[in-house]
Design a protein around this motif. Sequence first.
Motif, short mmCIF file in Angstrom:
data_model
loop_
_atom_site.label_atom_id
_atom_site.label_comp_id
_atom_site.label_asym_id
_atom_site.label_seq_id
_atom_site.Cartn_x
_atom_site.Cartn_y
_atom_site.Cartn_z
N GLN A 109 0.85 -1.19 0.00
CA GLN A 109 0.00 0.00 0.00
C GLN A 109 0.89 1.24 0.00
O GLN A 109 1.69 1.44 0.91
N LEU A 110 0.73 2.06 -1.01
CA LEU A 110 1.53 3.26 -1.13
C LEU A 110 0.95 4.36 -0.26
O LEU A 110 -0.25 4.62 -0.29
N LYS A 111 1.79 5.01 0.51
CA LYS A 111 1.34 6.12 1.33
C LYS A 111 2.14 7.36 0.98
O LYS A 111 2.92 7.36 0.01
N CYS A 112 1.94 8.42 1.71
CA CYS A 112 2.62 9.68 1.43
C CYS A 112 3.07 10.31 2.74
O CYS A 112 2.30 10.36 3.70
N ASP A 113 4.29 10.77 2.77
CA ASP A 113 4.83 11.42 3.95
C ASP A 113 4.46 12.90 3.91
O ASP A 113 5.29 13.77 3.62
N CYS A 114 3.18 13.17 4.19
CA CYS A 114 2.71 14.55 4.16
C CYS A 114 1.49 14.68 5.09
O CYS A 114 0.86 13.69 5.47
N GLU A 115 1.16 15.89 5.44
CA GLU A 115 0.07 16.15 6.38
C GLU A 115 -1.26 15.71 5.82
O GLU A 115 -2.12 15.17 6.54
N GLY A 116 -1.47 15.95 4.51
CA GLY A 116 -2.74 15.58 3.91
C GLY A 116 -3.02 14.10 4.03
O GLY A 116 -4.16 13.69 4.32
N TYR A 117 -1.99 13.28 3.84
CA TYR A 117 -2.17 11.83 3.97
C TYR A 117 -2.46 11.46 5.42
O TYR A 117 -3.33 10.62 5.69
N ASP A 118 -1.75 12.06 6.35
CA ASP A 118 -1.95 11.76 7.76
C ASP A 118 -3.38 12.07 8.21
O ASP A 118 -3.90 11.43 9.13
N ASN A 119 -4.03 13.03 7.56
CA ASN A 119 -5.38 13.43 7.95
C ASN A 119 -6.47 12.55 7.33
O ASN A 119 -7.64 12.70 7.67
N LEU A 120 -6.10 11.65 6.42
CA LEU A 120 -7.09 10.76 5.82
C LEU A 120 -7.50 9.68 6.81
O LEU A 120 -6.69 9.24 7.64
N ASN A 121 -8.76 9.22 6.73
CA ASN A 121 -9.15 8.07 7.53
C ASN A 121 -8.60 6.80 6.87
O ASN A 121 -8.06 6.83 5.76
N GLU A 122 -8.72 5.68 7.54
CA GLU A 122 -8.10 4.45 7.05
C GLU A 122 -8.66 4.02 5.70
O GLU A 122 -7.93 3.51 4.85
N ASP A 123 -9.96 4.24 5.51
CA ASP A 123 -10.56 3.87 4.24
C ASP A 123 -10.00 4.71 3.10
O ASP A 123 -9.65 4.19 2.03
N MET A 124 -9.86 6.00 3.31
CA MET A 124 -9.33 6.88 2.27
C MET A 124 -7.83 6.63 2.05
O MET A 124 -7.33 6.80 0.94
N LYS A 125 -7.11 6.19 3.06
CA LYS A 125 -5.71 5.82 2.86
C LYS A 125 -5.61 4.61 1.94
O LYS A 125 -4.71 4.52 1.10
N ARG A 126 -6.53 3.67 2.10
CA ARG A 126 -6.55 2.51 1.22
C ARG A 126 -6.86 2.95 -0.21
O ARG A 126 -6.23 2.49 -1.17
#
Length: 343
Positions: free
Chosen positions: A235-252
Amino acid sequence: MPISVIQPWDSMSSDTIQYFGQKNNLFIESPEEPFLQYEYLIGSAGDGNYSREVINYLNFDRLYNNVVAEQKEIAEGKTLKVGEDGTVHIPIGGSYTIEDISKVKEIIFDNFDKEKDELTIVTVKNSGDINFPLISKDTGAYKGIVTNDYYGKEQATHLYEQDTFIQDSYHGNIVWNVPNATYIKLKENAPFAGHLIAPKADVDTPETHFAGCFIVNSIYGEGNTEAHFYPITAQLKCDCEGYDNLNEDMKRRFSDYRLSKLLGGDASTIETTILGDETQFREDKTTLENVYNECPSNNRASGNPIVSILTNPKTYRNIGFILVLGGLITYTIINKKKQKTEK
């Protein structure tokens, strides 16, 4: 490669699941293209009662052209140097380019244990005929990348596996991008790991096994050649504030969205239609795009986008489905624009 499909875009917290993804318009029903239809009669010749039905078929030209268009958008990464001994070392994670694979005797993946968590994309720029070298890893007594019938297999299911069953060390997170070659011969007696995107190429596999989907013009395997099911699992993520603020479903969802971007999804030539709650779909897509643009690792100026990944089993379904489609393409375009049948 990303292909427009009907995909659930539901709220995991909602009691009612809504499906409003992208409609697959690769299937043709327009009378303007009757050669893609098969019309037949249903009924009994005895009573003379017939009904007429039209079955729709896949537009192979449209599918093929879409794969090629998306492939062109896969970013090339850092150019790799060939050692004096003919070896090329590829660090796990990121995008890389091999200018001339004919000079390579062996490709070694460094820090291979990290492959569980990071995606690696390798572009090979050769045109014409190429022979793939040995692919190996830098860990373990045996350097070959061996796999089971399918990813996550927990126990042997055949007699021949009793003494050879292994625990997964490869997790499906290597992609080979070969846009120019028209013929590819894999190394004999050497397992091949990775998803091969080479829509122009006829692939010849001496008796071996490969783990991943092949999006190719055709494929020929000798002897007991096996295709093993190893979808992308990272699962690709992003080292940024916007990503940290996503809920788990939106991170997926972001993981799938970013994977599509990396594999050229923006260049799709297939028309799409939103099904269901279009407003919510647009809002979610805008959110994902904003986070994607915020990612520092999307700066391609360095020539090697850094991919930071976490493992989440929830991604297996969507990404796996994309790669199952890719596997189908392996066989459905098997006779498409055939250049050669053997070297």
